[in-house]
Design an enzyme around this catalytic site. Structure first.
Site, PDB file in Angstrom:
ATOM      1  N   ASP A   1      36.754  92.003  74.093  1.00 14.19           N
ATOM      2  CA  ASP A   1      36.957  90.932  75.068  1.00 14.19           C
ATOM      3  C   ASP A   1      36.048  91.172  76.264  1.00 14.19           C
ATOM      4  O   ASP A   1      35.664  92.324  76.550  1.00 14.19           O
ATOM      5  CB  ASP A   1      38.418  90.870  75.524  1.00 14.19           C
ATOM      6  CG  ASP A   1      38.779  89.513  76.120  1.00 14.19           C
ATOM      7  OD1 ASP A   1      39.213  88.629  75.348  1.00 14.19           O
ATOM      8  OD2 ASP A   1      38.613  89.339  77.333  1.00 14.19           O
TER       9      ASP A   1
ATOM     10  N   ALA B   1      31.283  88.694  73.672  1.00 13.79           N
ATOM     11  CA  ALA B   1      31.720  88.718  72.279  1.00 13.79           C
ATOM     12  C   ALA B   1      30.547  88.559  71.312  1.00 13.79           C
ATOM     13  O   ALA B   1      30.476  89.255  70.290  1.00 13.79           O
ATOM     14  CB  ALA B   1      32.749  87.620  72.037  1.00 13.79           C
TER      15      ALA B   1
ATOM     16  N   ASP C   1      39.048  84.406  68.005  1.00 16.56           N
ATOM     17  CA  ASP C   1      39.892  83.400  68.649  1.00 16.56           C
ATOM     18  C   ASP C   1      39.312  83.071  70.025  1.00 16.56           C
ATOM     19  O   ASP C   1      39.860  83.463  71.058  1.00 16.56           O
ATOM     20  CB  ASP C   1      41.325  83.937  68.775  1.00 16.56           C
ATOM     21  CG  ASP C   1      42.291  82.916  69.352  1.00 16.56           C
ATOM     22  OD1 ASP C   1      41.938  81.723  69.392  1.00 16.56           O
ATOM     23  OD2 ASP C   1      43.399  83.312  69.757  1.00 16.56           O
TER      24      ASP C   1
ATOM     25  N   GLN D   1      45.257  85.153  82.379  1.00 13.64           N
ATOM     26  CA  GLN D   1      44.734  83.863  81.937  1.00 13.64           C
ATOM     27  C   GLN D   1      45.872  82.922  81.600  1.00 13.64           C
ATOM     28  O   GLN D   1      46.844  83.305  80.964  1.00 13.64           O
ATOM     29  CB  GLN D   1      43.842  84.076  80.706  1.00 13.64           C
ATOM     30  CG  GLN D   1      43.008  82.870  80.327  1.00 13.64           C
ATOM     31  CD  GLN D   1      42.054  83.196  79.185  1.00 13.64           C
ATOM     32  OE1 GLN D   1      41.896  84.338  78.795  1.00 13.64           O
ATOM     33  NE2 GLN D   1      41.419  82.166  78.653  1.00 13.64           N
TER      34      GLN D   1
ATOM     35  N   CYS E   1      40.660  76.146  69.835  1.00  9.19           N
ATOM     36  CA  CYS E   1      41.644  75.450  70.662  1.00  9.19           C
ATOM     37  C   CYS E   1      40.981  74.276  71.377  1.00  9.19           C
ATOM     38  O   CYS E   1      41.442  73.837  72.429  1.00  9.19           O
ATOM     39  CB  CYS E   1      42.293  76.400  71.666  1.00  9.19           C
ATOM     40  SG  CYS E   1      41.136  77.213  72.789  1.00  9.19           S
TER      41      CYS E   1
END
Length: 401
Positions: free
Chosen positions: A256, A285, A305, A206, A345
């Site tokens: 994940d 998740a 995250d 990624q 993010c």
């Protein structure tokens, strides 16, 4: 003297109502509705280097123009007569590397962080002798050979990979492609960070293969993890989990959706001698958080995250609801007196909005919280103070009763 001789490159001009002062004070972008877009401007090839003038025809800066992008012009240099060539690239790269060499003992870091390092739309992550370049703007795509040559001279890397994927390139009208421009890569690259070892897949992973931006937040979480049972959700290649193991965690579980990412996390745990304390769970998740609660599990430190739920304004409200849901589900798994770390993010969700969504979720889980720390991207991800979008990463550390 002819106009061609007097003006060796094209000129673009701001509209009368555009804010020329913002450009003079360091704002790096010109939007499509701020520029005079006549047929000459619209016919420019994406990545064309031009001189930007204000509405009174006073030179402002050297810019790169892409008529296909909402950001129609990006400031390359505030000197209107700057020559954008290999020497110019070497100067920018040298300036950026000098700061990183002060900050880090080993050459594993973000070397170029786009506009903040004076190379608009360009990301370069360094993994020892390997560099991964993301040319996310048309000018960088057009100058990729010169950029690679300059990077080799400045950083001394032997392998350069062009990672031409992601949403940003689509917005610039650029195709997706990943190429090895020089050297070779035989497999995942071990990356030492915060006492842990991460395995970066710089070809098929990624983004560039690893997220350097969370380095200081990994370190803060590791301080909370000594003797703790740790859950790391949206773990990628083990970001928080491996840092917590290095910090003395009793155990760490990584969750994940990507089996390949979890395999790299497992390799990292084994490489640092923490394999016996590390486990993984592959899958969605949200489903994993619900399943762990149904199983009666609890952890001393829980970290979430996720990817950007609100990458742009149209997704903001849905993104905030997703962050609230993550907070609610994760808070149920935190042991009394334990810690919850929630990260975003998303460019479109600012700190106030993200913090409010997180607080709502924790409250809906019936938990009382203290916000003990707010973390941001590390110093190898500098920000332009004029550009709010560059402050994208937010990490909230809560203690829950």
């Amino acid at each position: 003297m002819t106009e061609t001789t007097a003006r060796p490159r094209p000129v673009v001009r701001l509209r009368p109502k555009a804010e020329a002062r913002a450009i003079r004070h360091g704002f790096p972008w010109v939007y499509g509705d701020e520029l005079v877009t006549d047929r000459r401007t619209q016919s420019m090839a994406p990545g064309t280097i031009a001189t930007l003038e204000d509405a009174e025809r006073r030179p402002l800066a050297t810019v790169t123009v892409n008529p296909n992008s909402k950001i129609i012009a990006r400031v390359l240099d505030r000197n209107p007569e700057a020559e954008i060539d290999r020497d110019w690239l070497i100067a920018r790269l040298t300036h950026a590397q000098a700061m990183r060499e002060r900050l880090f003992d080993a050459p594993f870091y973000r070397l170029i962080h786009a506009e903040a390092d004076g190379l608009p739309g360009v990301i370069i992550d360094r993994f020892g002798d390997v560099a991964v370049v993301q040319p996310n703007a048309a000018w960088a795509e057009a100058m990729i050979d010169e950029l690679a040559s300059a990077l080799t001279e400045v950083a001394g890397v032997t392998t350069i990979i062009k990672n031409g994927s992601g949403r940003a390139r689509g917005l610039e009208g650029l195709p997706e492609e990943t190429l090895v421009l020089s050297g070779e890569v035989s497999g995942p690259i071990p990356v030492p960070m915060n006492g842990a070892i991460y395995m970066a897949d710089v070809i098929g992973g990624q983004k560039t293969g690893l997220f350097f931006d969370q380095r200081p937040n990994h370190a803060f979480a590791a301080q909370l993890a000594k003797g703790a049972r740790v859950l790391d959700v949206f773990s990628h290649v083990g970001g928080f989990a491996l840092a917590c193991l290095a910090g003395g965690a009793q155990s760490a579980l990584s969750v994940d959706a990507s089996a390949a990412a979890l395999d790299l996390a497992r390799q990292g745990a084994e490489a640092m001698g923490g394999g016996a304390r590390f486990s993984t769970r592959q899958g969605d998740a949200f489903a994993a958080l619900e399943a762990l609660a149904a199983e009666g599990e609890s952890f001393d430190v829980v970290i979430c995250d996720p990817p950007a739920f609100a990458p742009a304004k149209p997704a903001l409200q849905a993104g905030l609801r997703a962050y609230e849901r993550v907070a609610r589900l994760a808070a149920q798994l935190v042991a009394p007196g334990g810690y919850l770390v929630l990260c975003s993010c998303s460019h479109a969700a600012d700190l106030v909005q993200f913090r409010a969504a997180s607080a709502r979720g924790i409250g809906k889980a019936g938990r009382r919280s203290q916000l003990i720390h707010t973390g941001y991207a590390g110093p190898d991800h500098p920000m332009l103070p004029q550009l709010a979008e560059s402050g994208y990463l937010k990490s909230l550390f809560f203690r829950l009763d």
